[in-house]
Design a protein around this motif. Sequence first.
Motif, PDB file in Angstrom:
ATOM      1  N   ALA A  32       0.827  -1.204   0.000  1.00  0.00           N
ATOM      2  CA  ALA A  32       0.000   0.000   0.000  1.00  0.00           C
ATOM      3  C   ALA A  32       0.864   1.258   0.000  1.00  0.00           C
ATOM      4  CB  ALA A  32      -0.932  -0.001   1.210  1.00  0.00           C
ATOM      5  N   ALA A  33       1.981   1.212   0.724  1.00  0.00           N
ATOM      6  CA  ALA A  33       2.880   2.372   0.758  1.00  0.00           C
ATOM      7  C   ALA A  33       3.421   2.675  -0.630  1.00  0.00           C
ATOM      8  CB  ALA A  33       4.029   2.111   1.729  1.00  0.00           C
ATOM      9  N   ALA A  34       3.874   1.651  -1.326  1.00  0.00           N
ATOM     10  CA  ALA A  34       4.416   1.853  -2.670  1.00  0.00           C
ATOM     11  C   ALA A  34       3.329   2.324  -3.627  1.00  0.00           C
ATOM     12  CB  ALA A  34       5.049   0.558  -3.174  1.00  0.00           C
ATOM     13  N   ALA A  35       2.132   1.743  -3.517  1.00  0.00           N
ATOM     14  CA  ALA A  35       1.032   2.140  -4.398  1.00  0.00           C
ATOM     15  C   ALA A  35       0.623   3.586  -4.148  1.00  0.00           C
ATOM     16  CB  ALA A  35      -0.165   1.209  -4.197  1.00  0.00           C
ATOM     17  N   GLU A  36       0.626   4.021  -2.882  1.00  0.00           N
ATOM     18  CA  GLU A  36       0.288   5.413  -2.580  1.00  0.00           C
ATOM     19  C   GLU A  36       1.334   6.361  -3.162  1.00  0.00           C
ATOM     20  OE1 GLU A  36      -0.888   6.563   1.310  1.00  0.00           O
ATOM     21  OE2 GLU A  36      -2.406   4.988   1.505  1.00  0.00           O
ATOM     22  N   ASP A  37       2.587   5.995  -3.071  1.00  0.00           N
ATOM     23  CA  ASP A  37       3.631   6.844  -3.648  1.00  0.00           C
ATOM     24  C   ASP A  37       3.424   7.023  -5.146  1.00  0.00           C
ATOM     25  OD1 ASP A  37       4.882   7.226  -1.232  1.00  0.00           O
ATOM     26  OD2 ASP A  37       6.415   5.690  -1.557  1.00  0.00           O
ATOM     27  N   VAL A  38       3.180   5.913  -5.839  1.00  0.00           N
ATOM     28  CA  VAL A  38       3.037   5.964  -7.296  1.00  0.00           C
ATOM     29  C   VAL A  38       1.724   6.638  -7.696  1.00  0.00           C
ATOM     30  CG1 VAL A  38       2.773   4.570  -9.376  1.00  0.00           C
ATOM     31  CG2 VAL A  38       4.534   3.994  -7.692  1.00  0.00           C
ATOM     32  N   ALA A  39       0.614   6.192  -7.129  1.00  0.00           N
ATOM     33  CA  ALA A  39      -0.683   6.770  -7.502  1.00  0.00           C
ATOM     34  C   ALA A  39      -0.766   8.242  -7.129  1.00  0.00           C
ATOM     35  CB  ALA A  39      -1.821   5.986  -6.842  1.00  0.00           C
ATOM     36  N   GLY A  40      -0.166   8.617  -6.000  1.00  0.00           N
ATOM     37  CA  GLY A  40      -0.147  10.024  -5.619  1.00  0.00           C
ATOM     38  C   GLY A  40       0.576  10.871  -6.654  1.00  0.00           C
ATOM     39  N   GLY A  41       1.689  10.370  -7.156  1.00  0.00           N
ATOM     40  CA  GLY A  41       2.417  11.076  -8.210  1.00  0.00           C
ATOM     41  C   GLY A  41       1.611  11.183  -9.486  1.00  0.00           C
ATOM     42  N   TRP A  42       0.941  10.100  -9.844  1.00  0.00           N
ATOM     43  CA  TRP A  42       0.093  10.126 -11.049  1.00  0.00           C
ATOM     44  C   TRP A  42      -1.019  11.166 -10.903  1.00  0.00           C
ATOM     45  CZ3 TRP A  42      -0.853   4.138 -11.875  1.00  0.00           C
ATOM     46  CH2 TRP A  42       0.321   3.559 -12.403  1.00  0.00           C
ATOM     47  N   LEU A  43      -1.640  11.203  -9.726  1.00  0.00           N
ATOM     48  CA  LEU A  43      -2.730  12.152  -9.498  1.00  0.00           C
ATOM     49  C   LEU A  43      -2.243  13.592  -9.594  1.00  0.00           C
ATOM     50  CD1 LEU A  43      -4.488  10.344  -6.522  1.00  0.00           C
ATOM     51  CD2 LEU A  43      -5.522  10.775  -8.760  1.00  0.00           C
ATOM     52  N   ARG A  44      -1.136  13.885  -8.945  1.00  0.00           N
ATOM     53  CA  ARG A  44      -0.613  15.250  -8.990  1.00  0.00           C
ATOM     54  C   ARG A  44      -0.290  15.668 -10.420  1.00  0.00           C
ATOM     55  NH1 ARG A  44       1.977  13.111  -4.410  1.00  0.00           N
ATOM     56  NH2 ARG A  44       3.966  12.864  -5.502  1.00  0.00           N
ATOM     57  N   ASP A  45       0.275  14.745 -11.174  1.00  0.00           N
ATOM     58  CA  ASP A  45       0.622  15.036 -12.562  1.00  0.00           C
ATOM     59  C   ASP A  45      -0.643  15.309 -13.381  1.00  0.00           C
ATOM     60  OD1 ASP A  45       2.260  15.288 -14.837  1.00  0.00           O
ATOM     61  OD2 ASP A  45       1.978  13.182 -15.342  1.00  0.00           O
ATOM     62  N   LEU A  46      -1.657  14.474 -13.228  1.00  0.00           N
ATOM     63  CA  LEU A  46      -2.904  14.645 -13.974  1.00  0.00           C
ATOM     64  C   LEU A  46      -3.606  15.951 -13.632  1.00  0.00           C
ATOM     65  CD1 LEU A  46      -4.587  11.114 -13.822  1.00  0.00           C
ATOM     66  CD2 LEU A  46      -4.040  12.376 -15.905  1.00  0.00           C
ATOM     67  N   LEU A  47      -3.573  16.320 -12.369  1.00  0.00           N
ATOM     68  CA  LEU A  47      -4.347  17.463 -11.893  1.00  0.00           C
ATOM     69  C   LEU A  47      -3.574  18.771 -11.898  1.00  0.00           C
ATOM     70  CD1 LEU A  47      -6.191  15.695  -8.919  1.00  0.00           C
ATOM     71  CD2 LEU A  47      -7.069  16.151 -11.219  1.00  0.00           C
ATOM     72  N   GLY A  48      -2.311  18.724 -12.285  1.00  0.00           N
ATOM     73  CA  GLY A  48      -1.540  19.952 -12.339  1.00  0.00           C
ATOM     74  C   GLY A  48      -1.115  20.481 -10.989  1.00  0.00           C
ATOM     75  N   ILE A  49      -1.075  19.601 -10.002  1.00  0.00           N
ATOM     76  CA  ILE A  49      -0.623  19.964  -8.663  1.00  0.00           C
ATOM     77  C   ILE A  49       0.887  19.768  -8.604  1.00  0.00           C
ATOM     78  CG2 ILE A  49      -0.720  19.204  -6.235  1.00  0.00           C
ATOM     79  CD1 ILE A  49      -3.702  18.577  -6.767  1.00  0.00           C
ATOM     80  N   PRO A  50       1.629  20.646  -7.932  1.00  0.00           N
ATOM     81  CA  PRO A  50       3.091  20.519  -7.906  1.00  0.00           C
ATOM     82  C   PRO A  50       3.543  19.107  -7.529  1.00  0.00           C
ATOM     83  CG  PRO A  50       2.442  22.588  -6.908  1.00  0.00           C
ATOM     84  CD  PRO A  50       1.168  21.836  -7.191  1.00  0.00           C
ATOM     85  N   ALA A  51       4.565  18.632  -8.221  1.00  0.00           N
ATOM     86  CA  ALA A  51       5.063  17.277  -7.982  1.00  0.00           C
ATOM     87  C   ALA A  51       5.581  17.100  -6.570  1.00  0.00           C
ATOM     88  CB  ALA A  51       6.166  16.953  -8.989  1.00  0.00           C
ATOM     89  N   THR A  52       5.994  18.181  -5.934  1.00  0.00           N
ATOM     90  CA  THR A  52       6.556  18.114  -4.576  1.00  0.00           C
ATOM     91  C   THR A  52       5.486  18.101  -3.493  1.00  0.00           C
ATOM     92  OG1 THR A  52       6.773  20.527  -4.639  1.00  0.00           O
ATOM     93  CG2 THR A  52       8.717  19.220  -5.238  1.00  0.00           C
ATOM     94  N   ALA A  53       4.218  18.214  -3.867  1.00  0.00           N
ATOM     95  CA  ALA A  53       3.145  18.229  -2.872  1.00  0.00           C
ATOM     96  C   ALA A  53       2.963  16.842  -2.262  1.00  0.00           C
ATOM     97  CB  ALA A  53       1.838  18.688  -3.516  1.00  0.00           C
ATOM     98  N   SER A  54       2.316  16.804  -1.105  1.00  0.00           N
ATOM     99  CA  SER A  54       1.974  15.547  -0.446  1.00  0.00           C
ATOM    100  C   SER A  54       0.556  15.143  -0.831  1.00  0.00           C
ATOM    101  CB  SER A  54       2.078  15.694   1.071  1.00  0.00           C
ATOM    102  OG  SER A  54       1.413  16.876   1.509  1.00  0.00           O
ATOM    103  N   THR A  55       0.267  13.848  -0.725  1.00  0.00           N
ATOM    104  CA  THR A  55      -1.048  13.322  -1.071  1.00  0.00           C
ATOM    105  C   THR A  55      -1.529  12.385   0.020  1.00  0.00           C
ATOM    106  OG1 THR A  55      -0.468  13.388  -3.423  1.00  0.00           O
ATOM    107  CG2 THR A  55      -2.418  12.117  -2.806  1.00  0.00           C
TER     108      THR A  55
END
Length: 456
Positions: A109-132
């Motif tokens: 789950a930790a690895a999936a959150e890291d990856v999916a969080g990055g995908w979401l930020r990229d899709l939504l135009g949220i800074p890559a350095t943000a937390s999810t």
Amino acid sequence: MHEEHSLFTRAAELAADYVAGLGDRPVAQPVDLEALRKAFGEELPRGSSPPDAVVEELARIAEKGLVATAGPRFFGLVIGGALRSAVAADFLAAGWDQNSFNPALSPAAAAAEDVAGGWLRDLLGIPATASTGFVTGGQAANTVGLAVARHQVLAAAGWDVERDGLAGAPALRVVASVERHATIDRSLRLLGVGTRAIEEVAAGPQGAIDVEDLARVLAAGEGPTIVCLQAGNVNTGACDDLRAACALAKSHGAWVHIDGAFGLWAAASPTTAALVDGLELADSWACDGHKWLNVPYDSGFAFCAHPALHAETIAYRAPYLAGSAELSGMGDLTLEASRRARVFAVWAALRELGRDGVADLVDRCCRLARLFAALLAEGGAEIANDVVLNQVLVGFGDDDRTEAIIDAVQRDGTCWLGGTTWRGRRYQRISVSNWSTTETDVERSAAAILRAAAEN
């Protein structure tokens, strides 16, 4: 075959049969709620029951009380369906039964959150350095974002709210549109800030914040300030001018939080991205997965441009918690310590759709909303909003007639939609959010609405 295989296979068969029939069944049907309660049981039996018998009984009893919210003709609220891969991933998540509080409890789950969080930020135009933070929905996401905002603006004023509470703290200003979503007020109540802290800003004809009035309200006061903006008005779909509003708020030293429960998904399509231009300038964002991403309930995202502040505000530590010595995201970013691994369904949905698929989902729903508006207008209905996203407001003259038509449509069962009050009048509110909705579904539903109008 093990007992578990038989039981789980049967449960999956029952679920699959239900999903396969969503397009054919009435979206809702009259239900005797008291009879349904009695069918579920009155006194808890003293003895135990075989698991397979329990599952069969549950499916049989619940059938009469299920609303096809996941189906293609449910247009009430902003409720998506559930992509097939996301549903199957949720089956796996239930079987795996992971507590996704930290990596020690679930490295997957930790690895999936890291990856999916990055995908979401990229899709939504949220800074890559943000937390999810993977939360339960928009309410939790707004509460997390506003908690971090409260922490930061009070800290900047020399007050430690986590240590000292709010008694005696500098007065907080929460500047928000008159058209804000009700979850903003609820979050402020839950956080002890209170709704009296809200300083309201006027909204324009479609419900987007009036930037000139925002400037007036900001200039009229001082002190620790949080500005709440909106991507996707719950009635009209209108989005605030985020670039102008963020710049103005920042010039006054305010924290900017964007409630983008469904409207933030506009950023995922080149066709609609201009509606949320400037969103990256905010400090925190709230968004739902169980709306436009079409993952099963419950699923939402709390993003923050300041990850250390996010964790410092939300995280907690205890000596018995394995793997809690350092901040790890996951439970550090959400309000729950015992966390269902909802990320697996999110990962599966994003993996199934890909970037182009998410954009197409957004575009298709917007196109179908415009079709809805066109068909109903041709039939004599009033369309009260500019259909810029997936929301349509429909009126039929006076409020009583509109309510009667809403009731008739709900009883008919072809589709389901609800009502809302907009600028002092009652309207049908149509939300097109489901991946499986087709033009045929919209045509059938519009015909049912116009048929009800002709009879009322």
